[in-house]
Design a protein around this motif. Structure first.
Motif: not given
Length: 208
Positions: A29-31, A37-39, A85-86
């Motif tokens: 979700i964060a990416a 970025e998406s899959l 998130l890290g």
């Protein structure tokens, strides 16, 4: 890591492991939101299958009597969200500084913080060097180091942090399989085999 240690004072390892499987979901979700970025549809399906296999393989840990309270669950969820998130932040940093520099600054800072946090327990340092513990500590340190190096290297070369995070969910499956092979843990064997098959299918789909 500090929040995770704190959480395990109040909840069972099995409960924490289940909650820890949420981390890749946070990363995906964060990416998507922060790194754009998406899959693809197929990759997302593979990620979901792997994450489900991780949940499935840890379900036996919830059997029997367990201790859990709202404070422990809160710390566990906080640690999982920060971890997710890290990983995204780690990927972002690796696109902006050299790999070697990241290891020096990133891991150097982490080492410094760990030393400061562990300093009050320095009186127990001799336990590490005790004959019965030393070899185990060294092997744990080496495996943990290589795990970290390979994970950071994967983040460095990947174009999508969600792929790496989703694939890492298979660790939960590989742990129970290793426990069966090396520790002869045979409880819930059918569920572990099923989880391994499902997770492997997810990995294959993820990498198509």
């Amino acid at each position: 890591m500090v929040l995770a240690f704190r959480a395990n004072r109040d909840i069972d390892a099995g409960h924490y492991t289940i909650l820890n499987n949420i981390a890749p979901i946070v990363t995906i979700i964060a990416a998507t939101v922060l790194l754009s970025e998406s899959l693809s549809g197929l990759q997302l399906l593979g990620a979901i299958i792997i994450i489900l296999s991780a949940f499935l393989v840890t379900l036996p840990n919830l059997s029997g009597k367990h201790r859990s309270n709202s404070v422990g669950v809160m710390f566990a969820l906080l640690s999982v969200v920060i971890l997710g998130l890290g990983i995204v932040f780690e990927r972002w940093m690796l696109t902006r500084i050299d790999y070697g520099a990241y290891l020096v600054y990133g891991w150097g800072a982490q080492t410094l913080w760990m030393v400061l946090l562990a300093w009050p327990e320095r009186k127990n340092l001799n336990l590490i060097f005790a004959k019965k513990n030393f070899n185990h500590v060294i092997w744990y340190a080496l495996t943990n180091t290589f795990k970290g190096v390979f994970f950071v290297s994967a983040l460095k070369v990947t174009t999508n942090v969600s792929l790496v995070s989703a694939a890492s969910s298979f660790t939960a499956v590989s742990v129970v399989l290793a426990a069966y092979i090396f520790l002869k843990e045979k409880q819930w064997l059918w569920l572990k085999i099923l989880s391994a098959i499902i997770g492997t299918i997810g990995l294959i789909i993820l990498n198509i």
